[in-house]
Design an enzyme around this catalytic site. Structure first.
Site, PDB file in Angstrom:
ATOM      1  N   ASP A 137      -3.494  13.239 -22.733  1.00 24.36           N
ATOM      2  CA  ASP A 137      -4.434  12.938 -21.647  1.00 24.36           C
ATOM      3  C   ASP A 137      -3.769  12.169 -20.506  1.00 24.36           C
ATOM      4  O   ASP A 137      -3.062  11.187 -20.716  1.00 24.36           O
ATOM      5  CB  ASP A 137      -5.598  12.117 -22.212  1.00 24.36           C
TER       6      ASP A 137
ATOM      7  N   SER B 193      -8.276  14.611 -17.063  1.00 21.19           N
ATOM      8  CA  SER B 193      -9.205  14.665 -18.185  1.00 21.19           C
ATOM      9  C   SER B 193     -10.446  15.468 -17.803  1.00 21.19           C
ATOM     10  O   SER B 193     -10.348  16.626 -17.431  1.00 21.19           O
ATOM     11  CB  SER B 193      -9.546  13.247 -18.637  1.00 21.19           C
TER      12      SER B 193
END
Length: 751
Positions: free
Chosen positions: A228, A83
């Site tokens: 993610d 991320s």
């Protein structure tokens, strides 16, 4: 590719200590000779990797960590991130130094980054109309049923946020061949397992690593659907091990459940946020057991969503790294050896990016020419990122694209700019919904529900069919066919059909006598020009049937029959926001003529217009506006009179209390944003005061400065995901009061 593994590797800190003891026991000249020898002498020390965890805005703390590691001469050989950690890690991996990374990340306009649309001042007028506060700021689509988009934000501007040529050009020959070997960790949405690309488009890999489900759409990669990496591996210690690291420094910036404010757990949003923290810890804590050195910055009080505070996280990253300085000293090398390390990992020199060829990968219904004709980058010229960002944003405003991105690829010695267009899965049918509630004086309330269906890109020039349905006291069914006439979509033809019923209260000498109802059916063909991103001008004919009925018992003038005439309109909108603008201006002038030659006794002219502007200093905004209208000394029938009164239009008085053939209204306001920010993930709150002066007169002979009416308004406004919510109090100069509670469109107030 690295797939998910659960193999446990024993910590490697003892390796570093052993090397330190051996090196300390060697003669100084031998040590120096080895440190300053050719190349990067990894064989003479343990290989060191850093695992940069995910944490949203908190992830900028990684920059502070990297700064201290550099200051302590700790050489880094491998980098992996999840991320936000993948963003910082990728910048470092292509050879950008930590101080420069800080400048890049802190300099990003995060509010703008989380808005796919171009700045509102750069949008075409038609899309500014769609941007009206009349609709909930969430887009739906139709694909055999009502569907939502795959993400709140597409990340349209991500490619322009971190402007490094290496970011654009690197990765196609493998992520091991970057200045520092690098991995961005993602989650395979189909299997739920970790997936780690090792080659390809570097920026696309980073985009996948930070594609929070429900916020950003998934990224498609070789048949996989990626989101993610925090779902599978929020702290990729094992990934760094698999890359070859002997020592892994783990930087954990995720929240800890025990640090959550207990009060927040009393709300649905707070509970949902805590659920995410708990879920992430399930895959972080096992990774910490496999790390050699753990760095956990104290980021108390900074939420993962507060990207406007990324600069505040860097110092905690430094402090946490300095707290483990004793452990890190065992890994540091001499200044000369560190310099040799940096030189060995120096990024390759990249000169000017001269574009030799432009190609298009078009997976949409939009014609290739419509896209390429709007790209102003020229072959043989240096890449102009600002112009390309503007061009792609302008194209994104067509409304059908999920993402318009670009890549730079090498074809031999030639540099190719590749424009990649992907389509919303539900296009070309776009749906918008809105709800307005206005509760005013005397317990009266108006509720309106509305829907807009837009069918986009109906032909090669981008024709649209826009249909509006509104239910309430003012009921409307209107459909407009809008046909641009060229590839650049500047001249256009529009054909509008409308059915409308409007009921207004009728007042005489400040007393309400009843209602006046009008029902209209009309058709209107027009020709027009788009005035760049300023506005539009159009003119044409209007013909229809009108039924105006007196419901007051006063025998007001009524009308039933056909009527028609000429219409013209010029509108300019350069506000930065559709509601509560911070800066900019808008202007409007329009004329509506009814003529006997169109088959009725109607013969009048209505001319009206207005000018307004806003300017902000810090969070204080001054807004001023003037509007007015005239019948040009023609006989204006009762149903066509201008009206004043109600919220923002002499707020202390009742809605539509004043009627006339000529009117004027001036207002000046101050409003202040006292909480929140412009992020799509948070609300913002305002307090405002508005002063108003104006009147409506039956004829010109009655006009006079002494007849002006004065009113004031105080309001509290929350900008929410459902639109503006406001509580307002209006008071007139003669002591009349009105209270308003509004949701959705707030007509006439700062609008």
């Amino acid at each position: 590719m690295i797939q998910d593994r659960s193999v446990f590797h024993p910590p490697g800190l003892w390796v570093a200590l052993l090397f330190g003891i051996i090196l300390a026991s060697l003669p100084a000249d031998i040590v120096i000779a080895e440190e300053t020898g050719p190349g990067d002498q990894k064989a003479d020390r343990p290989r060191i990797g850093v695992a940069l965890g995910g944490g949203g805005a908190r992830g900028a703390a990684h920059i502070g960590v990297l700064q201290v590691l550099k200051e302590m001469n700790v050489p880094i050989d491998y980098v992996a991130g999840t991320s936000m950690g993948s963003i910082v890690g990728a910048l470092y991996a292509v050879g950008i130094q930590p101080d420069e990374i800080e400048m890049i990340v802190v300099g990003v306009d995060w509010d703008d980054l989380f808005s796919d649309r171009p700045e509102r001042t750069q949008r075409i007028y038609r899309r500014k109309q769609d941007d009206s506060a009349a609709f909930i700021p969430v887009e739906w689509g139709w694909k055999n049923r009502i569907v939502l988009s795959s993400g709140v934000v597409a990340g349209q501007k991500l490619s322009f946020a971190f402007r490094s040529p290496a970011i654009y050009l690197s990765g196609h020959h493998g992520f091991d061949n970057l200045a520092y070997p690098f991995r961005a960790v993602t989650t395979d949405l189909q299997t739920g397992k970790m997936f780690v690309p090792d080659h390809g488009n570097l920026l696309k890999a980073v985009r996948a690593s930070m594609s929070i489900p429900g916020v950003f759409p998934p990224v498609h990669w070789d048949g996989k659907v990626l989101v993610d990496g925090y779902l599978a591996r929020n702290l990729p210690v094992d990934v760094v091990r698999a890359m070859g690291a002997d020592i892994v420094i783990a930087v954990d910036v995720g929240g800890l459940p025990e640090n959550t404010d207990p009060e927040s757990l009393k709300t649905l949003m707070g509970i949902n946020h805590q659920k995410g923290i708990i879920g992430a810890r399930q895959n972080v804590d096992p990774q910490l057991l496999n790390a050699d050195i753990i760095i956990q910055p104290d980021l108390t009080g900074i939420s993962s969503r507060e990207f406007t505070r990324v600069g505040e996280t860097i110092e905690p990253g430094r402090v946490a790294t300095e707290a483990v300085a004793e452990q890190l000293r065992a890994l540091s090398v001499s200044p000369a050896a560190y310099q040799t390390h940096l030189e060995a990992h120096a990024p390759r020199k990249i000169g000017k990016l001269i574009i030799d060829e432009i190609t298009l990968v078009n997976n949409t219904k939009v014609h290739d020419k419509a896209i390429l004709r709007n790209i102003n980058q020229q072959t043989g010229q240096e890449l102009d990122l600002d112009q390309l960002k503007f061009d792609l944003a302008k194209l994104y405003d067509f409304g059908v694209f999920e993402l318009l991105d670009f890549e730079l690829r090498k074809k031999g010695e030639r540099l190719v700019l590749v424009i990649v267009a992907s389509e919303k899965h539900y296009s070309p049918n776009i749906l918008n919904f809105g709800l307005s509630y206005e509760g005013g004086e005397g317990g009266k309330s108006d509720i309106e529900a509305r829907m807009r269906w837009t069918r986009l890109e109906m032909n090669r020039f981008g024709a649209e069919l826009r249909t509006d349905v509104q239910l309430g006291k003012n009921a409307l069914l209107q459909s407009e066919y809008y046909q641009p006439l060229t590839w650049r979509r500047i001249p256009f033809f529009a054909l509008t059909g409308k059915a409308e019923m409007d009921i207004k209260d009728w007042y005489f000498y400040n007393r309400r006598w009843g209602e006046y109802k009008s029902t209209e059916f009309s058709i209107k063909p027009e020709l027009g020009f788009r005035l760049g991103h300023y506005g539009e001008i159009r003119a044409g004919l209007e013909y229809g049937h009108l039924d105006a009925r007196d419901r007051t018992g006063l025998s007001l003038a009524e009308f039933e029959g056909t009527g028609g005439g000429y219409v013209a309109r010029m509108a300019i909108d350069m506000y930065d926001l559709a509601f509560l603008p911070r800066r900019g201006f808008e202007a409007l002038i329009q004329v509506n003529q009814k003529r006997p030659e169109f088959g009725s006794d109607l013969d009048f002219t209505k001319l009206n217009g207005g000018l307004a502007g806003a300017h902000t200093i810090k969070k204080h905004t001054i807004y001023a506006a003037f509007e007015g209208g005239t019948a040009m000394k023609t006989d204006l029938p009762e149903f066509a009179m201008f009206t004043l009164g109600g919220l923002g239009r002499l707020s202390g008085y009742a809605k539509d209390q004043f009627r006339g053939a000529v009117y004027g209204l001036a207002k000046v306001a101050w409003y202040h944003q006292f909480a929140g920010n412009m992020s799509p993930f948070t609300n913002s709150y305002y307090v405002g005061v508005q002063l108003e002066a104006g009147n409506a007169w039956r004829d010109y002979d009655m006009m006079g400065w002494n007849d002006l009416l004065y009113s004031g308004l105080v309001t509290l406004v929350a900008r929410t995901s459902l639109g503006p919510l406001a509580a307002s109090y209006g008071r007139s100069e003669d002591g009349k009061d009105s209270l308003y509670l509004t949701l959705g469109t707030i007509r006439g107030f700062l609008n």
